[in-house]
Design an enzyme around this catalytic site. Structure first.
Site, PDB file in Angstrom:
ATOM      1  N   HIS A  46       0.776  -1.310  -0.036  1.00  0.00           N
ATOM      2  CA  HIS A  46      -0.118  -0.032   0.076  1.00  0.00           C
ATOM      3  C   HIS A  46       0.692   1.271  -0.012  1.00  0.00           C
ATOM      4  CE1 HIS A  46      -0.006  -0.073   4.800  1.00  0.00           C
ATOM      5  NE2 HIS A  46       0.937  -0.347   4.253  1.00  0.00           N
ATOM      6  N   HIS A  47       1.944   1.257   0.117  1.00  0.00           N
ATOM      7  CA  HIS A  47       3.039   2.314   0.003  1.00  0.00           C
ATOM      8  C   HIS A  47       3.385   2.610  -1.497  1.00  0.00           C
ATOM      9  CE1 HIS A  47       3.077   2.467   4.173  1.00  0.00           C
ATOM     10  NE2 HIS A  47       3.659   1.432   4.132  1.00  0.00           N
ATOM     11  N   ALA A  48       2.928   1.857  -2.418  1.00  0.00           N
ATOM     12  CA  ALA A  48       3.427   2.115  -3.886  1.00  0.00           C
ATOM     13  C   ALA A  48       2.385   3.105  -4.427  1.00  0.00           C
ATOM     14  CB  ALA A  48       3.450   0.778  -4.719  1.00  0.00           C
TER      15      ALA A  48
ATOM     16  N   GLN B  99       0.089   3.791   7.623  1.00  0.00           N
ATOM     17  CA  GLN B  99      -0.990   4.340   6.485  1.00  0.00           C
ATOM     18  C   GLN B  99      -0.677   4.023   5.291  1.00  0.00           C
ATOM     19  OE1 GLN B  99      -1.112   8.111   4.769  1.00  0.00           O
ATOM     20  NE2 GLN B  99      -3.348   8.427   4.942  1.00  0.00           N
TER      21      GLN B  99
ATOM     22  N   ASP C 194      -0.802   5.381   2.301  1.00  0.00           N
ATOM     23  CA  ASP C 194      -0.531   6.425   1.726  1.00  0.00           C
ATOM     24  C   ASP C 194      -0.578   6.311   0.288  1.00  0.00           C
ATOM     25  OD1 ASP C 194       2.146   5.085   1.748  1.00  0.00           O
ATOM     26  OD2 ASP C 194       3.123   6.981   1.981  1.00  0.00           O
TER      27      ASP C 194
END
Length: 305
Positions: free
Chosen positions: A120-122, A161, A163
């Site tokens: 989920h940080h990509a 998070q 992000d």
């Protein structure tokens, strides 16, 4: 049909000795599920390499080409935190395809679990925090393009998070992003998702689960998703190296039961990915990840029509 579990031997790519990303956990998780009788071999489904347009639905063409060809500049590589290799490119693509397969099987069966995923940080044009391509976003887009779903809810309970996911869907009402994360933790700059719930350092089981219960049922009835994508990161655990929250094994198991039973009781199909978890005690870490599949097996039997 038993609970579908998604795994591919290419979920593991070699990393340098001592690297802090626990790459071995994906294979060890699939082995633990079989050894402990949580799953049998015939419950496992293997993804295939995805068509290139699947990744292009989310990511910038220049970034995809640079990453896949190994021509990404050194600064962009450092931001990802994983040394480039052909095997890692293959792993990144097959894991994204695994989440698409998990989502498709969840629509068929009501519930399905990947043994990887949660990157989920990509962001659309760069990777970050061990994340290269955003599998949650890719699965959302692929299923929408196939006409299988219109509305998606991403429930992200990784301690960090989501992000990248927040930015990808910032101006898109068809994908609702919900992130419940430790306030003072990576990423330093938080992005604006549809619903962000920052948690104080050191939060324990009961308070965490009460907070979740305050939001999740209302979210489901308001969003009415055709599919829930659940990022079940185990890094809120008290022993996690990168976590800063204080959940126990029991707390994590209760969380998984709470999320899955709340969704399935409402008739919402759930596709699960395992998210983050960082610990030198590999066996303890793999056990924590397996709590998702243990809970899912119970809930699946309970709600199977």
């Amino acid at each position: 049909m038993d609970l579908p579990i998604i795994y591919h031997e290419d979920y593991v790519a070699p990393l340098p000795p001592g690297h802090r990303f626990p790459m071995g956990k994906f294979r060890l998780l699939s082995e633990m599920l079989v050894a402990d009788g949580v799953a049998s071999q015939d419950q496992f489904h293997a993804p295939e390499l995805p068509p290139s347009e699947w990744i292009q639905f989310v990511h910038d063409e220049f970034y995809i080409q640079a990453y896949c060809n190994g021509t990404l500049d050194a600064k962009a590589q450092r931001r990802i935190g994983l040394p480039w290799s052909r095997a890692l490119v293959n792993r990144t693509c097959i894991a994204s395809s695994g989440t698409v397969l998990t989502a498709k099987l969840a629509l068929e069966c009501g519930l399905a679990c990947n043994t990887a995923g949660g990157t989920h940080h990509a962001f659309p044009n760069y990777g970050s925090g061990f994340c290269i391509f955003n599998d949650l976003a890719i699965a959302s887009r692929v299923l929408q393009k196939m006409g299988l779903v219109r509305q998606v809810l991403i429930v992200d309970l990784d301690v960090h998070q989501g992000d990248g996911t927040a930015v990808i869907f910032q101006n898109d009402d068809s994908v609702f992003t919900f992130s419940m994360h430790c306030e003072v933790n990576f990423p330093g700059t938080k992005q604006k998702g549809d619903l962000d719930v920052p948690l104080p350092i050191g939060m324990e089981d009961d308070e965490y689960l009460q907070t979740l219960a305050k939001y999740l049922p209302d979210l489901l009835s308001n969003v009415k998703p055709d599919l829930v994508l659940y990022d079940a990161g185990v890094d809120p655990h008290h022993a996690d190296k990168l976590g800063k929250l204080a959940l126990s094994d029991t707390g994590l198991f209760r969380r998984e039961m709470q999320v899955l039973s709340t969704c399935l009781a409402g008739g919402y199909p759930v596709a699960c990915v395992i998210g983050g978890g960082y610990c030198d005690d590999m066996k303890g870490l793999v056990y924590r990840h397996s709590l998702l599949h243990r809970a899912a097996s119970q809930v699946y039997r309970q709600y199977r029509l």
